[in-house]
Structures are given as C-alpha cells and as structure tokens.
Design a protein around this motif. Sequence first.
Motif, mmCIF file in Angstrom:
data_model
loop_
_atom_site.group_PDB
_atom_site.id
_atom_site.type_symbol
_atom_site.label_atom_id
_atom_site.label_comp_id
_atom_site.label_asym_id
_atom_site.label_seq_id
_atom_site.Cartn_x
_atom_site.Cartn_y
_atom_site.Cartn_z
ATOM 1 N N ASN A 173 8.801 3.390 -0.230
ATOM 2 C CA ASN A 173 9.601 4.253 0.639
ATOM 3 C C ASN A 173 8.728 5.454 0.963
ATOM 4 O OD1 ASN A 173 11.563 5.613 2.021
ATOM 5 N ND2 ASN A 173 12.611 6.329 0.177
ATOM 6 N N CYS A 174 8.206 5.513 2.162
ATOM 7 C CA CYS A 174 7.154 6.480 2.475
ATOM 8 C C CYS A 174 7.734 7.764 3.063
ATOM 9 C CB CYS A 174 6.156 5.872 3.452
ATOM 10 S SG CYS A 174 4.747 6.971 3.785
ATOM 11 N N PRO A 175 7.653 8.879 2.315
ATOM 12 C CA PRO A 175 8.140 10.151 2.828
ATOM 13 C C PRO A 175 7.042 10.989 3.480
ATOM 14 C CG PRO A 175 7.691 10.374 0.502
ATOM 15 C CD PRO A 175 7.257 8.973 0.893
ATOM 16 N N ALA A 176 5.891 10.379 3.761
ATOM 17 C CA ALA A 176 4.738 11.118 4.279
ATOM 18 C C ALA A 176 4.204 10.421 5.527
ATOM 19 C CB ALA A 176 3.658 11.210 3.204
ATOM 20 N N ASP A 177 3.114 10.954 6.073
ATOM 21 C CA ASP A 177 2.510 10.337 7.253
ATOM 22 C C ASP A 177 1.935 8.964 6.931
ATOM 23 O OD1 ASP A 177 2.796 12.698 9.036
ATOM 24 O OD2 ASP A 177 1.449 13.608 7.575
ATOM 25 N N PHE A 178 1.382 8.835 5.720
ATOM 26 C CA PHE A 178 0.828 7.566 5.260
ATOM 27 C C PHE A 178 1.164 7.424 3.784
ATOM 28 C CE2 PHE A 178 -2.003 9.464 8.396
ATOM 29 C CZ PHE A 178 -2.033 8.491 9.383
ATOM 30 N N CYS A 179 1.379 6.203 3.327
ATOM 31 C CA CYS A 179 1.572 5.928 1.913
ATOM 32 C C CYS A 179 0.738 4.711 1.538
ATOM 33 C CB CYS A 179 3.040 5.679 1.590
ATOM 34 S SG CYS A 179 4.062 7.167 1.646
ATOM 35 N N VAL A 180 0.030 4.817 0.418
ATOM 36 C CA VAL A 180 -0.839 3.735 -0.038
ATOM 37 C C VAL A 180 -0.623 3.534 -1.532
ATOM 38 C CG1 VAL A 180 -2.583 4.117 1.748
ATOM 39 C CG2 VAL A 180 -2.765 5.341 -0.424
ATOM 40 N N SER A 181 -1.079 2.396 -2.021
ATOM 41 C CA SER A 181 -0.911 2.086 -3.438
ATOM 42 C C SER A 181 -2.160 2.390 -4.258
ATOM 43 C CB SER A 181 -0.525 0.617 -3.609
ATOM 44 O OG SER A 181 -1.527 -0.223 -3.065
ATOM 45 N N SER A 182 -3.264 2.742 -3.597
ATOM 46 C CA SER A 182 -4.519 3.009 -4.295
ATOM 47 C C SER A 182 -5.528 3.541 -3.293
ATOM 48 C CB SER A 182 -5.065 1.727 -4.946
ATOM 49 O OG SER A 182 -5.396 0.776 -3.935
ATOM 50 N N MET A 183 -6.659 4.002 -3.790
ATOM 51 C CA MET A 183 -7.746 4.380 -2.893
ATOM 52 C C MET A 183 -8.298 3.166 -2.167
ATOM 53 S SD MET A 183 -8.178 7.664 -2.802
ATOM 54 C CE MET A 183 -9.861 7.913 -2.175
ATOM 55 N N ALA A 184 -8.302 2.021 -2.828
ATOM 56 C CA ALA A 184 -8.750 0.789 -2.182
ATOM 57 C C ALA A 184 -7.820 0.426 -1.025
ATOM 58 C CB ALA A 184 -8.813 -0.346 -3.198
ATOM 59 N N ASP A 185 -6.516 0.649 -1.217
ATOM 60 C CA ASP A 185 -5.548 0.400 -0.153
ATOM 61 C C ASP A 185 -5.785 1.354 1.011
ATOM 62 O OD1 ASP A 185 -3.345 -0.587 1.234
ATOM 63 O OD2 ASP A 185 -1.885 0.577 0.082
ATOM 64 N N LEU A 186 -6.149 2.599 0.733
ATOM 65 C CA LEU A 186 -6.465 3.547 1.805
ATOM 66 C C LEU A 186 -7.644 3.045 2.631
ATOM 67 C CD1 LEU A 186 -6.122 6.318 3.186
ATOM 68 C CD2 LEU A 186 -7.645 7.270 1.445
ATOM 69 N N VAL A 187 -8.663 2.542 1.966
ATOM 70 C CA VAL A 187 -9.815 1.978 2.681
ATOM 71 C C VAL A 187 -9.373 0.812 3.559
ATOM 72 C CG1 VAL A 187 -11.959 0.662 2.369
ATOM 73 C CG2 VAL A 187 -11.546 2.734 1.016
ATOM 74 N N ALA A 188 -8.545 -0.075 3.015
ATOM 75 C CA ALA A 188 -8.079 -1.236 3.776
ATOM 76 C C ALA A 188 -7.280 -0.791 5.000
ATOM 77 C CB ALA A 188 -7.237 -2.137 2.879
ATOM 78 N N GLN A 189 -6.440 0.231 4.845
ATOM 79 C CA GLN A 189 -5.660 0.703 5.988
ATOM 80 C C GLN A 189 -6.557 1.362 7.030
ATOM 81 O OE1 GLN A 189 -1.869 2.481 5.689
ATOM 82 N NE2 GLN A 189 -1.377 1.599 3.692
ATOM 83 N N HIS A 190 -7.585 2.090 6.577
ATOM 84 C CA HIS A 190 -8.520 2.693 7.521
ATOM 85 C C HIS A 190 -9.228 1.607 8.326
ATOM 86 C CE1 HIS A 190 -12.404 4.433 8.823
ATOM 87 N NE2 HIS A 190 -11.664 5.504 9.056
ATOM 88 N N GLN A 191 -9.653 0.549 7.678
ATOM 89 C CA GLN A 191 -10.308 -0.549 8.378
ATOM 90 C C GLN A 191 -9.368 -1.189 9.396
ATOM 91 O OE1 GLN A 191 -11.488 -2.793 4.907
ATOM 92 N NE2 GLN A 191 -13.562 -1.946 4.934
ATOM 93 N N MET A 192 -8.075 -1.274 9.033
ATOM 94 C CA MET A 192 -7.092 -1.818 9.964
ATOM 95 C C MET A 192 -6.965 -0.944 11.207
ATOM 96 S SD MET A 192 -3.051 -2.563 9.244
ATOM 97 C CE MET A 192 -2.722 -0.784 9.070
ATOM 98 N N PHE A 193 -6.953 0.384 11.022
ATOM 99 C CA PHE A 193 -6.888 1.284 12.170
ATOM 100 C C PHE A 193 -8.127 1.164 13.040
ATOM 101 C CE2 PHE A 193 -3.577 3.599 9.746
ATOM 102 C CZ PHE A 193 -2.651 3.804 10.766
ATOM 103 N N LEU A 194 -9.294 0.953 12.422
ATOM 104 C CA LEU A 194 -10.518 0.804 13.211
ATOM 105 C C LEU A 194 -10.474 -0.445 14.093
ATOM 106 C CD1 LEU A 194 -13.387 1.712 10.700
ATOM 107 C CD2 LEU A 194 -12.514 3.110 12.585
ATOM 108 N N ARG A 195 -9.772 -1.465 13.646
ATOM 109 C CA ARG A 195 -9.716 -2.723 14.405
ATOM 110 C C ARG A 195 -8.703 -2.685 15.539
ATOM 111 N NH1 ARG A 195 -10.350 -5.013 9.088
ATOM 112 N NH2 ARG A 195 -8.085 -5.287 8.912
ATOM 113 N N ARG A 196 -7.886 -1.663 15.591
ATOM 114 C CA ARG A 196 -6.867 -1.610 16.638
ATOM 115 C C ARG A 196 -7.471 -1.325 18.010
ATOM 116 N NH1 ARG A 196 -1.691 1.637 13.945
ATOM 117 N NH2 ARG A 196 -1.134 -0.003 12.480
#
Length: 218
Positions: free
Chosen positions: A195-218
Amino acid sequence: MDLTDFRALLIDCDDVLVDRDSGIWTAVQPLLQNSGGRFDRERVLAEYRQAVVGLAPRQAELGFGGLLCFAHRRLAERLGLSASWEEGMSFARSVAAWSLFEDAPGAMLYLRKFYRLLVYGDRDAEDREALCERLGIDAEDLLSRAGNPLEDTVWLSANHLRPQDVLQISRAPAEPLGAGGLCLIDRGATGTERNCPADFCVSSMADLVAQHQMFLRR
C-alpha cells in the motif's frame, strides 16, 4: 512522475543501506546473555528505538557515539537489566561493524551512473571515511541528519540542485523532507501487498534498480 525525473537521490543510511537492526541485535547480545532468553528480537529492537527517540533532542550534545552509549544504558533499564558504561561504549563502537544490506553495494554502483548519490545519516568522525568507502561516495556526500538539505538554500545553490530535483529514499514509514519526491522501502512487502503512501514504493534497493530500468525502457 518518473524515477528518471530526478537528478539526485537522498538515501537514508541506516535501515536502507546499512542493516541497523541486525547490527543492534548482534551488539546487544552481551547485555542479554544472562537474561535467560526472556527477550525476543522484536521487543529488544522496539525498546531500543524508544530509547533513541527519547535521547534524540540531545544528539547535538552527545554526538552519535554518545547517543548510542546512552541508548544502550536506557535499553538495559527498560529491560530491567544492568549495564556498565564500558559495555555501553563497546556497544557504541559496534557501529563500524554494522553490515550493508546485500543489495546495497550493487544498487549504489548502478544508480551512480544516473544520479548524484547523497547519503543521509550520522557517524562519528573516525567512522565516516570507512563508511563512505564502503558506499562508494565522497565524504561531502554523507550528510548529517542534524539538518535538512532540501531546505538549505545555500547547500542547494552550491550543489546546483532544487528540492524537486531530489528523490528521498527512506524506510517505511517516513515523511518527506521537503518538495522533492519520496520513495519508501518496505523490505517485508510484496507487490500485491504493498500500500504505497509515497511517490514510489519498493521492496529493496534491488527493486529500485529494477523499477528504474523499467522507466528507462518506456
């Protein structure tokens, strides 16, 4: 809002990069060794956090190591145990051995390709250099929690940043420091439970990297 909209990351040191809870739990074992196993990990950590909260107004006076030393003594009192000042000082010095989360070094290595990496946390002077080396940052990028860099106009101007250029990365729950973005890390959450109360929510630093890579592919 995309992860790629930001120029800098302001990353909480403890609980995001450094596994403070495990470090504390290991360091309090000498205090607990004669307690007969009466105290479980979660209770001890909760009592320790309350001790730190009570001492927080005195951090400027005590220094980071002094705060840890007094927190150890207050923890002992809250648990009905006794501790010497020598044990408290030994506990305070354990901070140098607190381990990084397993995903932190690789995430920092990746993220520095795209962002200015700022780490938000306190250490005594003798521990700062070693921590910066472990995290791969310059000494000037380890910022004390005594101030709020997103409200420091002089610091922002000197570093050619605006508050909205900075994404704060903190352990959930946390409040935003200013007008920048907020990313919360909850290492116990899954994608379906989050349940994300912020602009972004992740489960780990590795998840943050994965989400950043996803944004780069958009």
